[in-house]
Design an enzyme around this catalytic site. Structure first.
Site: not given
Ligand SMILES: C[S@@+](CC[C@H](N)C(=O)[O-])C[C@H]1O[C@@H](n2cnc3c(N)ncnc32)[C@H](O)[C@@H]1O
Ligand SMILES: COc1cc(-c2oc3cc(O)cc(O)c3c(=O)c2O)cc(OC)c1O
Length: 359
Positions: A228, A266
């Protein structure tokens, strides 16, 4: 003189249209009443009480004056309607609408998932990092910004998140909670074989490591890497079979048997999606695989309520990231654009599916 809109509508059509317009125009009241429930502390009061409670007891626990009873029961009535509260009528079943005191209120499973410390808290604070991005969405459809979030803050979501510690902590805590509950279901499922036989796995965008910790606990012989961004993993401590690596998935992904992408693809547009997958393909062995946990829109296995939830999250992706949720055909096209030869949708758990992708 009939309104031009009323032409050709039968009386029952007109009456149905009236009901539909009230429901569409006042749909926001669900959000307002839920916020009110949070603001008053209804979920926490019922949780603290430890068992279903009467309206009168709930009101006194919230220090709400009995004079407000005629109004408070209408709030709880609509919360029951939305399935956020459950009203168990007294056995003698003669509780009339005006007197719920013989009924007992408890939290629906939904509340236990979202209310305690969940994402709805972002809806509490009108100035919250996540709340303002939703305002005046129409403005974004008239500009060239990559997302409404960018229009609101002049910054991309990940850039601003990395600069705003409290919002970043809130976001990653919510992601960790989402991962804990999903992994409890997945690893407890007969399909835990998704990870069986792997000796190494990279969780790309693995955040604070919730998924990787669950996997290494279940499969102690597997070596896991969480990749990450530097601010996310900088102070995280690994273990014997778990390592945190700071990096950029658009540059390079550490080599392993398999790569995991949960709630990653996504977040990105088609071009970025393909770039990530090409780097995943370079990272895995020829007999390896990419494991994707994400939503498949228009999934025939899902009911209308799940489809609506997917539409909401698709809006969330559009507003925050300018990205999207994808249907099977859209997934498949990008898999092949990234040079993969085959894939399998292993199973669907709730809103998300587990997809295996083979080089
Ligand atoms: C929506 S979160 C999902 C986190 C985790 N996979 C989960 O499902 O709980 C997206 C993750 O992608 C990481 N991310 C965003 N840009 C990235 C990059 N260029 N390289 C590696 N990680 C990245 C963010 O810091 C974050 O932790
Ligand atoms: C599930 O994958 C992602 C979620 C979010 C995310 O989801 C929520 C959900 C919610 O009920 C309130 C919120 O304010 C948010 C968020 O702020 C938020 O960022 C974001 C993701 O990527 C940016 C996800 O992949």
């Amino acid at each position: 003189m009939a309104d031009h809109n009323d032409q050709n509508l039968t009386p029952s059509d007109l009456l149905l249209a009236e009901t539909q317009s009230w429901n569409q125009l006042y749909f926001f009241i669900e959000h307002v009443t839920l916020k009110c429930a949070l603001q008053l502390g209804i979920p926490n009061a019922i949780t603290k009480h430890g068992k279903p409670m009467t309206l009168s007891k709930l009101m006194s626990s919230l220090s709400i004056s009995p004079s407000k009873y005629p109004y408070f029961h209408r709030l709880t009535r609509i919360l029951v309607r939305y399935g956020l509260l459950i009203l168990q009528k007294h056995e003698d079943n003669n509780v009339d609408d005006g007197d719920d005191s013989k009924g007992y209120y408890s939290l629906a499973p939904t509340d236990r998932y979202i209310m305690k410390d969940g994402p709805w808290n972002s809806m509490e604070d009108q100035d919250s990092f996540f709340f303002k991005a939703w305002n005046c969405l129409g403005d974004w459809f008239r500009n060239e910004d990559p997302s409404k979030f960018y229009t609101a803050y002049g910054d991309l979501f990940w850039t601003k998140l990395s600069r705003d510690t409290s919002s970043g902590n809130w976001f990653h805590a919510n992601m960790a909670r989402d991962s804990r509950s999903f992994m409890n279901v997945l690893i407890g499922n007969e399909f835990k074989d998704v990870f069986k036989g792997l000796t190494s796995l990279v969780d790309v965008g693995g955040g604070t490591g919730t998924v990787a910790m669950a996997i290494t606990k279940k499969f102690p012989d597997m070596k896991c890497i969480v990749l990450d961004l530097p601010p996310i993993v900088a102070n995280l401590q690994g273990s014997e079979n778990l390592e945190f690596v700071a990096g950029d998935m658009f540059q390079k992904i550490p080599a392993a048997n398999a790569v995991l992408l949960k709630s990653i693809l996504h977040d990105w547009n088609d071009e970025e999606f393909v770039k990530i997958l090409k780097n995943c393909k370079d990272a895995i062995t020829r007999s390896g695989k990419v494991i994707i946990i994400d939503m498949v829109m228009e999934n025939p296995e899902l009911d209308d309520e799940a489809f609506q939830a997917q539409l909401f999250i698709d809006m969330l992706m559009m507003v925050f990231l300018g990205s999207k949720e994808r249907n099977k055909k859209e997934w498949e096209k990008l898999f092949f654009d990234a040079g993969f030869t085959s894939y399998k949708i292993i199973l669907t758990l709730g809103l998300r599916s587990v997809i295996e992708l083979y080089p």
